[in-house]
Design a protein around this motif. Sequence first.
Motif, mmCIF file in Angstrom:
data_model
loop_
_atom_site.group_PDB
_atom_site.id
_atom_site.type_symbol
_atom_site.label_atom_id
_atom_site.label_comp_id
_atom_site.label_asym_id
_atom_site.label_seq_id
_atom_site.Cartn_x
_atom_site.Cartn_y
_atom_site.Cartn_z
ATOM 1 N N VAL A 1 -17.414 10.127 -14.318
ATOM 2 C CA VAL A 1 -16.301 9.520 -13.741
ATOM 3 C C VAL A 1 -15.121 10.748 -13.879
ATOM 4 N N SER A 2 -14.651 10.907 -12.593
ATOM 5 C CA SER A 2 -13.459 12.161 -12.511
ATOM 6 C C SER A 2 -12.602 11.434 -12.029
ATOM 7 N N ASN A 3 -11.261 12.138 -12.363
ATOM 8 C CA ASN A 3 -10.066 11.659 -11.602
ATOM 9 C C ASN A 3 -9.701 12.070 -9.978
ATOM 10 N N ALA A 4 -9.259 11.010 -9.450
ATOM 11 C CA ALA A 4 -9.250 11.381 -8.027
ATOM 12 C C ALA A 4 -8.495 12.511 -7.444
ATOM 13 N N GLY A 5 -7.436 12.939 -8.163
ATOM 14 C CA GLY A 5 -6.941 14.037 -7.652
ATOM 15 C C GLY A 5 -7.322 15.358 -8.083
ATOM 16 N N CYS A 6 -8.526 15.208 -8.918
ATOM 17 C CA CYS A 6 -9.043 16.392 -9.116
ATOM 18 C C CYS A 6 -10.606 16.345 -8.602
ATOM 19 N N ALA A 7 -11.001 15.483 -7.806
ATOM 20 C CA ALA A 7 -12.277 15.346 -7.205
ATOM 21 C C ALA A 7 -12.740 16.584 -6.816
ATOM 22 N N ASP A 8 -11.703 17.123 -5.492
ATOM 23 C CA ASP A 8 -12.392 18.392 -4.885
ATOM 24 C C ASP A 8 -12.727 19.435 -5.681
ATOM 25 N N LYS A 9 -12.063 19.722 -6.771
ATOM 26 C CA LYS A 9 -12.119 20.819 -7.799
ATOM 27 C C LYS A 9 -13.012 20.607 -8.640
ATOM 28 N N ASP A 10 -13.093 19.357 -9.123
ATOM 29 C CA ASP A 10 -14.322 19.216 -10.281
ATOM 30 C C ASP A 10 -15.587 19.314 -9.540
ATOM 31 N N ARG A 11 -15.431 18.692 -8.149
ATOM 32 C CA ARG A 11 -17.103 18.753 -7.599
ATOM 33 C C ARG A 11 -17.522 20.395 -7.050
ATOM 34 N N ALA A 12 -16.369 20.894 -6.596
ATOM 35 C CA ALA A 12 -16.695 22.515 -6.715
ATOM 36 C C ALA A 12 -16.953 23.149 -8.101
ATOM 37 N N VAL A 13 -16.294 22.892 -9.101
ATOM 38 C CA VAL A 13 -16.865 23.460 -10.163
ATOM 39 C C VAL A 13 -18.429 22.968 -10.518
ATOM 40 N N MET A 14 -18.721 21.731 -10.512
ATOM 41 C CA MET A 14 -19.739 21.263 -11.070
ATOM 42 C C MET A 14 -21.065 21.772 -9.946
ATOM 43 N N GLU A 15 -20.717 21.716 -8.703
ATOM 44 C CA GLU A 15 -21.751 22.232 -7.625
ATOM 45 C C GLU A 15 -22.102 23.643 -7.973
ATOM 46 N N MET B 1 0.726 -1.135 -0.078
ATOM 47 C CA MET B 1 -0.067 0.075 -0.121
ATOM 48 C C MET B 1 0.889 1.496 -0.051
ATOM 49 N N VAL B 2 0.485 2.254 -0.778
ATOM 50 C CA VAL B 2 1.106 3.689 -0.900
ATOM 51 C C VAL B 2 0.256 4.710 -0.905
ATOM 52 N N PRO B 3 0.378 5.889 -0.484
ATOM 53 C CA PRO B 3 -0.277 7.101 -0.777
ATOM 54 C C PRO B 3 -0.677 7.465 -2.282
ATOM 55 N N PHE B 4 -1.633 7.664 -2.603
ATOM 56 C CA PHE B 4 -2.151 8.108 -4.110
ATOM 57 C C PHE B 4 -3.292 9.027 -4.132
ATOM 58 N N ALA B 5 -2.826 10.213 -4.519
ATOM 59 C CA ALA B 5 -4.231 11.052 -4.464
ATOM 60 C C ALA B 5 -5.123 11.188 -2.957
ATOM 61 N N GLY B 6 -4.456 10.964 -1.893
ATOM 62 C CA GLY B 6 -5.198 11.265 -0.906
ATOM 63 C C GLY B 6 -6.033 9.695 -0.503
ATOM 64 N N TRP B 7 -5.411 8.852 -1.089
ATOM 65 C CA TRP B 7 -5.932 7.570 -0.817
ATOM 66 C C TRP B 7 -4.961 6.264 -0.650
ATOM 67 N N SER B 8 -5.055 5.380 0.049
ATOM 68 C CA SER B 8 -4.347 4.329 0.275
ATOM 69 C C SER B 8 -4.719 3.126 -0.685
#
Length: 422
Positions: free
Chosen positions: A162-176, A68-75
């Motif tokens: 379906v969006s990339n994990a590393g962009c999830a926060d900004k994508d969600r903010a843009v869409m909302e 297991m390794v860190p990736f885009a805020g996930w394990s």
Amino acid sequence: MSQAPRRGGPSRAESCRAVPSSAEPGRARRMLRAGCRAALARRHMASALEGLKQTPLDALHRARGGRMVPFAGWSLPVQYGRGHLESHLHTRRHCSLFDVSHMLQTRVYGRDRVRFLESLVVGDIAELRPGQGTLTLLTNERGGIVDDLIVTNTAEDHLYVVSNAGCADKDRAVMEGRAAELRAAGGDVHLEVLDNALLALQGPSMAQVLQTGLPDDLTKLTFMTSTATTVFGVPGCRVTRCGYTGEDGVEISVPAGRAVELAERLLGCPEVWPAGLAARDSLRLEAGLCLYGSDIDESTTPVEAGLLWTLGKRRRTAMDFPGAAVIMEQVKEKPKRKRVGLTSVGPPLRPPATILGPEGTPVGTVTSGCPSPSLGKNIAMGYVQAAHSRPGTTLSVEVRKKQHPALVTKMPFVPTHYYVAK
């Protein structure tokens, strides 16, 4: 500070005791240093994984030996016991299961859902038939790529994104934010973020493995089409024939509470191995596919990235997507730089290595690179000045202060095997 929990292997003291008293001093010191480095590396990784988000398959990965390794805020698992090379080649020859549950999955509802999404992306969403999907790009007003998305017009009452994990926060903010604007103007659109797991089953044996668990004929599901169905007795799944490896494959959105059950059922087939991030990256690079944050980002336009095909014909004419003026100007005048493929022998071409022209002057930068397990030579992507982008052009790449020849090469590096309608 509390001591990090042990995850197997000797402690520092045990490492010291493990050195035989009869060992010669130099060898003993080397063994001691190696043991200490290994212990510190384990503690460092354990610390790095603390506080990360976990997918519903986290325990399964660990039980099966996933590192297991860190990736885009996930394990997430980078590889399993057989190693990266065997995993990569197994996917090309047979079939592998990837956990991609870190990706953001969103449903878009409402009578204005198509108008909403087309106000954010470059694709022609209105032309998608029920069950059909497409790769599209979320762009900014400067023509930069905010993210690359898969958008499906489901046969139900929503769009599935379906969006990339590393962009999830900004994508969600843009869409909302955009959804709120449309609603304030009387529009009808609302979003639902799913907590489903997402499993990618990839490789030439995929259809053989999956068909036994489907009530429908998989031959009718072609590349970039999608259906809601039951998979091996698990209801509420969405199967989309797509993937990130260049092979025939599917991505299965499955309710989180049934994800382990489905994954274990798939892994119970001898054809299917679990695979991690390392194989996923080398497979996508062989297929000539971009990694967001490396090969494309907000400073890159679709034209520069060689993704002009994602722009719908109607959208080009209407110029009604973010950054349209910048992008269409580049289409007309040609970009100053282009994304290219490179092959070489010698040391691997890793980012951000400098790409040099025939006179030894910098003409670009490597953005992705690795030794190709399938081809037995180095492959890479990068951006070069347009004058040096023609396939067959000989350039060089600076690796550890030495120049090594590289050839501009058409992509994909390895032929793709998507299942398309005949």
